[in-house]
Design an enzyme around this catalytic site. Structure first.
Site, PDB file in Angstrom:
ATOM      1  NE  ARG A  22      -2.554   0.900   3.438  1.00  0.00           N
ATOM      2  CZ  ARG A  22      -2.900   0.260   4.556  1.00  0.00           C
ATOM      3  NH1 ARG A  22      -3.860  -0.645   4.537  1.00  0.00           N
ATOM      4  NH2 ARG A  22      -2.293   0.505   5.688  1.00  0.00           N
ATOM      5  CE1 TYR A  77     -11.705  19.265 -12.760  1.00  0.00           C
ATOM      6  CE2 TYR A  77     -11.481  18.349 -10.558  1.00  0.00           C
ATOM      7  CZ  TYR A  77     -11.833  18.201 -11.883  1.00  0.00           C
ATOM      8  OH  TYR A  77     -12.311  17.002 -12.323  1.00  0.00           O
ATOM      9  CG  ASP A 103      -4.542  21.958 -10.492  1.00  0.00           C
ATOM     10  OD1 ASP A 103      -3.806  21.613 -11.436  1.00  0.00           O
ATOM     11  OD2 ASP A 103      -5.671  21.465 -10.290  1.00  0.00           O
ATOM     12  CE  LYS A 159      -8.192  16.021 -16.442  1.00  0.00           C
ATOM     13  NZ  LYS A 159      -8.425  17.160 -15.586  1.00  0.00           N
TER      14      LYS A 159
HETATM   15  C1  LIG Z   1      -9.143  17.284 -14.449  1.00  0.00           C
HETATM   16  C2  LIG Z   1      -8.525  18.215 -13.489  1.00  0.00           C
HETATM   17  C3  LIG Z   1      -8.358  17.857 -12.160  1.00  0.00           C
HETATM   18  C4  LIG Z   1      -8.850  16.542 -11.617  1.00  0.00           C
HETATM   19  O1  LIG Z   1      -8.199  15.437 -12.183  1.00  0.00           O
HETATM   20  P1  LIG Z   1      -8.908  14.002 -12.191  1.00  0.00           P
HETATM   21  O2  LIG Z   1      -7.800  13.071 -12.483  1.00  0.00           O
HETATM   22  O3  LIG Z   1      -9.972  14.042 -13.235  1.00  0.00           O
HETATM   23  O4  LIG Z   1      -9.475  13.782 -10.816  1.00  0.00           O
HETATM   24  C5  LIG Z   1      -7.731  18.754 -11.319  1.00  0.00           C
HETATM   25  N1  LIG Z   1      -7.295  19.941 -11.761  1.00  0.00           N
HETATM   26  C6  LIG Z   1      -7.444  20.320 -13.037  1.00  0.00           C
HETATM   27  C7  LIG Z   1      -6.936  21.651 -13.471  1.00  0.00           C
HETATM   28  C8  LIG Z   1      -8.061  19.477 -13.954  1.00  0.00           C
HETATM   29  O5  LIG Z   1      -8.224  19.864 -15.222  1.00  0.00           O
END
Ligand SMILES: *Cc1c(COP(=O)(O)O)cnc(C)c1O
Length: 395
Positions: A61, A114, A186, A211
């Site tokens: 884990r 987000y 982020d 992404k």
């Molecule tokens: C998509 C996204 C997230 C979340 O990612 P997931 O893997 O879909 O949970 C967070 N921040 C931004 C800027 C995003 O585009």
């Protein structure tokens, strides 16, 4: 090429880090890539071994060689102390925030952040006794006036992935630190290739690895990279929550990262070409792309970024819902769906309503967010041109 046991290499360009970091062929019978490790139980040979707890792995884990490889790459890209791979970008945001707060604390979140992060803050964190307030993404040094004695975290997303305001990270870091709070950024849009928030004063950097890192719309992942000071609480929080990312997913992240530099460059060039072209098209009110000189935060982007991402928005002249439907329903190459970062182009109509409280969205017209994929640019332009014509005909 590898300097040490963590698969870390120093003194090289980002392209070289992406190709050589985080893998140790000599430990994998010479195979280039670290394979998928699937494992819960890790065996000990003797009583001494199990009591000493000194083995590299004790229980699955806490990670395995596949997840370690991804963490080593991202750590080097972000210039971080360490990185944790987590199951999604949202998990990266929630664990990062939880690592900063306790009951009775307060956090400040960018109005452009987000949306599921907002839902987490307003719902889960509120239930745990942590209050959330939202700030104008263009507040910069003005953040100092919002700080309270119990403010422990500031969550920035720069640029915001729907409306693309660029944030003054050094100014936010200064205000947050003066008030005893950590700055979480982020960095999904630019990727660590084009923006490195830790070097600008941030304490934690999160990515939706889903992404650009994965890059093929086929896996979920998130990462949290931190300074040395912020690390222990992030790792404790992750461990307490029992959050683990499987080797199968980690393998896909590592595979994506190997080509991140060339994919980012292609996405950047195509997105910019299309953004510039859209600025001259009928019906287009505004193109929200920080690398365009027309963008209100262009100077800030130039100061703190070395490149731009695949994602931007375009504001079209006011028109009824039927025009929005005519635009998206007839698209041939662009497809409609959440997420972004894959090789395929995407387009979604953006609705900004309840999720804007500190800086209400007042621009007139319909907003569309585009992720520019790796198709031929002229084909994408033709698809958009036809969409704009359908939009104009129906309004
Ligand atoms: C998509 C996204 C997230 C979340 O990612 P997931 O893997 O879909 O949970 C967070 N921040 C931004 C800027 C995003 O585009």
């Amino acid at each position: 090429m590898n300097d040490n046991k963590n698969g870390s290499i120093s003194g090289h360009s980002i392209e070289t880090i992406l190709t050589h970091a985080g893998r140790k062929p000599e430990e994998q019978f010479g195979f280039v890539n670290t394979p998928v490790y699937r494992g819960s139980t890790v065996l000990f040979k003797t009583l001494d071994d199990i009591e000493a707890q000194q083995q590299r792995y004790l229980y699955g884990r806490a990670g395995n060689p596949t997840t370690d490889g991804v963490e080593a790459i991202v750590t080097q890209l972000e210039g971080a102390y360490r990185t944790r791979l987590v199951p999604s970008g949202l998990a990266a945001i929630t664990i990062a925030l939880l690592s900063c707060v306790k009951a009775g604390d307060d956090i400040l979140v960018s109005d452009s952040a987000y949306e599921p992060g907002r839902v987490f803050s307003d719902g889960f964190l509120a239930r745990m006794g942590v209050a959330t307030r939202y700030y104008d993404p263009r507040i910069g040094a003005g953040l100092a006036e919002l700080m309270r004695p119990n403010t422990r975290a500031v969550l920035a997303e720069s640029p915001g992935s729907l409306t693309f305001e660029v944030q003054d990270i050094p100014a936010l870091a200064k205000a947050a630190h003066a008030g005893g709070a950590r700055l979480v950024v982020d960095n999904s849009w630019a990727s660590p290739l084009y923006h490195q928030p830790l070097a600008l004063g941030a304490d934690l950097v999160v990515h939706a690895g889903t992404k650009m890192f994965v890059g093929h719309s086929d896996a979920f992942a998130g990462t949290i990279s931190t300074t040395e000071e912020a690390w222990a609480e992030v790792e404790r929080t992750r461990a307490h929550l029992g959050v683990f990312t499987a080797g199968d997913e980690a393998f896909l992240v590592a595979r994506g990262l190997r080509t991140l530099a060339i994919r980012m460059k292609e996405h950047q060039d195509r997105a910019l070409e299309i953004a510039r072209w859209l600025e001259g098209q009928e019906e287009v009110g505004q193109v929200l792309h920080p690398a365009l000189p027309s963008h209100p935060d262009h100077a800030l982007w130039e100061r703190d970024f070395t490149g731009s991402g695949s994602l931007f928005s375009v504001l079209l002249a006011p028109a009824p819902r039927a025009s929005v439907a005519a635009f998206v329903d007839g698209l041939g190459l662009f497809t409609m769906g959440y997420s972004w970062g894959g090789y395929e182009s995407l387009c979604i109509p953006v609705k900004l309503g309840k999720n804007r409280t500190a800086r209400p969205w007042t621009a007139d017209g319909n907003l569309f967010r585009l992720h520019i994929g790796l198709e031929g640019v002229d084909d994408l332009k033709a698809d958009l041109k036809a969409a704009i014509e359908r939009y104009a005909r129906t309004r």
